[in-house]
Scaffold this active site. Structure first.
Site, PDB file in Angstrom:
ATOM      1  N   SER A   1      -3.352   6.569  -4.880  1.00 23.73           N
ATOM      2  CA  SER A   1      -1.982   6.060  -4.808  1.00 23.73           C
ATOM      3  C   SER A   1      -1.249   6.545  -3.570  1.00 23.73           C
ATOM      4  CB  SER A   1      -1.179   6.513  -6.019  1.00 23.73           C
ATOM      5  OG  SER A   1      -1.465   5.677  -7.103  1.00 23.73           O
TER       6      SER A   1
ATOM      7  N   ASP B   1       7.647   0.513  -5.532  1.00 22.80           N
ATOM      8  CA  ASP B   1       6.954   1.805  -5.466  1.00 22.80           C
ATOM      9  C   ASP B   1       6.761   2.293  -4.026  1.00 22.80           C
ATOM     10  OD1 ASP B   1       5.599   4.000  -6.405  1.00 22.80           O
ATOM     11  OD2 ASP B   1       3.738   2.937  -6.867  1.00 22.80           O
TER      12      ASP B   1
ATOM     13  N   HIS C   1       6.019   6.700  -6.975  1.00 27.87           N
ATOM     14  CA  HIS C   1       5.581   7.383  -8.198  1.00 27.87           C
ATOM     15  C   HIS C   1       4.843   8.684  -7.890  1.00 27.87           C
ATOM     16  CE1 HIS C   1       1.513   5.372  -7.848  1.00 27.87           C
ATOM     17  NE2 HIS C   1       1.118   6.466  -8.464  1.00 27.87           N
TER      18      HIS C   1
HETATM   19  N1  ARG Z   1      -1.818   4.973 -10.071  1.00 25.45           N
HETATM   20  C1  ARG Z   1      -3.000   5.398  -9.372  1.00 25.45           C
HETATM   21  C2  ARG Z   1      -2.717   6.698  -8.643  1.00 25.45           C
HETATM   22  O1  ARG Z   1      -1.717   7.288  -8.908  1.00 25.45           O
HETATM   23  C3  ARG Z   1      -3.571   4.323  -8.506  1.00 25.45           C
HETATM   24  C4  ARG Z   1      -4.285   3.339  -9.310  1.00 25.45           C
HETATM   25  C5  ARG Z   1      -4.873   2.234  -8.509  1.00 25.45           C
HETATM   26  N2  ARG Z   1      -5.788   1.571  -9.351  1.00 25.45           N
HETATM   27  C6  ARG Z   1      -6.539   0.528  -8.986  1.00 25.45           C
HETATM   28  N3  ARG Z   1      -7.423   0.107  -9.824  1.00 25.45           N
HETATM   29  N4  ARG Z   1      -6.370  -0.052  -7.835  1.00 25.45           N
HETATM   30  O2  ARG Z   1      -3.539   7.231  -7.908  1.00 25.45           O
END
Ligand code: ARG
Length: 263
Positions: free
Chosen positions: A224, A134, A80
């Protein structure tokens, strides 16, 4: 999730509007650290990369995700993070050895191509983006020969509940902090699949996801694609969750033992 969608929109807009020289940072706050809980890390592990693009002007170094060197010219990150840049891989770079994103130290290497795991897709849970399969592999424009890659967990490898896992990232230290630019790391417990299924229902798929962390320690936005390290191996990638460090909603990581990467 909304923040990430906004981030995508920002990157896309910036990519259209900016030239490669527009890397100026808007950072004013002192480094507070990244990741919820955990502690600041002065020297990044040699294999840890900040993934970014000069077009992403709202964060210093253009950083928006993490990644891990797994072979001299290959960096693993979350699908992503990079899927939307597939037509423009050279806008991306992997930066090694830079704990503070507002500095210029370390080494930045341009990305040559992007491979995204077939089956990568997004659904939603309570307004949050759920990431499936992912994982992506970046090929660098040149090999990095002086940094030892991190070994990847084997196909079918296990995630023992009683073993500590480490996470690393330059992301935010809470849901509301948007100004952290320093690398942080934390040790977090793995969460049993059954408990993660209770939290996320059918959005959680134990075939390609594994959960970890809790209210004390969690990853958050901009973490992420960064690593979940178990017993010296890359076992997971920061992927998604409902908020950050919310009670009953652990972080969800890509279960790397389910994939064979084209290394
Ligand atoms: N989707 C988030 C990003 O793009 C990561 C989120 C992780 N969240 C968590 N509470 N572990 O950086």
């Amino acid at each position: 999730m909304p923040l990430f969608s906004r981030r995508l929109a920002a990157v896309a807009t910036a990519a259209l509007l900016c030239t490669a020289s527009a890397g100026a940072s808007l950072a004013t706050a002192p480094p507070a650290g990244a990741i919820v809980g955990g502690s600041a890390i002065a020297t990044p592990p040699v294999w840890l990369a900040a993934i970014g693009t000069p077009a992403f002007v709202i964060r210093p170094s253009g950083q928006f995700c993490g990644g891990v060197l797994v072979a001299p010219a290959k960096v693993v990150t979350a699908a992503h993070c990079v899927d939307f840049l597939r037509p423009l891989p050279t806008l991306l770079s992997a930066t090694f050895g830079r704990a503070d994103l507002s500095k210029k130290d370390g080494e930045s290497v341009q990305v040559k191509s992007i491979w995204v795991q077939p089956g990568f897709k997004e659904t939603t849970f309570k307004g949050e983006t759920v990431e499936h399969n992912d994982v992506a592999l970046l090929t660098l424009s040149r090999p990095i020969l002086d940094r030892a890659p991190l070994p990847v967990i084997g196909r079918g490898g296990l995630y023992p509940n009683n073993v500590p896992a480490q996470v690393y990232g330059w992301g935010t230290t809470s849901e509301t902090d948007l100004l952290n630019f320093h690398l942080r790391g934390a040790q977090i417990p793995l969460v049993p699949d059954a408990r993660c299924g209770d939290a996320y229902g059918s959005s959680f798929d134990k075939r390609d996801m594994v959960c970890a962390g809790g209210p004390q320690h969690d990853t958050c936005q901009f973490d992420s694609g960064g690593p979940l390290v178990i017993q010296g191996r890359l076992a997971g990638l920061t992927s998604w969750a409902y908020g950050c460090a919310r009670s009953g909603y652990p972080g969800v990581y890509t279960r790397l033992s389910s994939f064979t990467l084209p290394l």
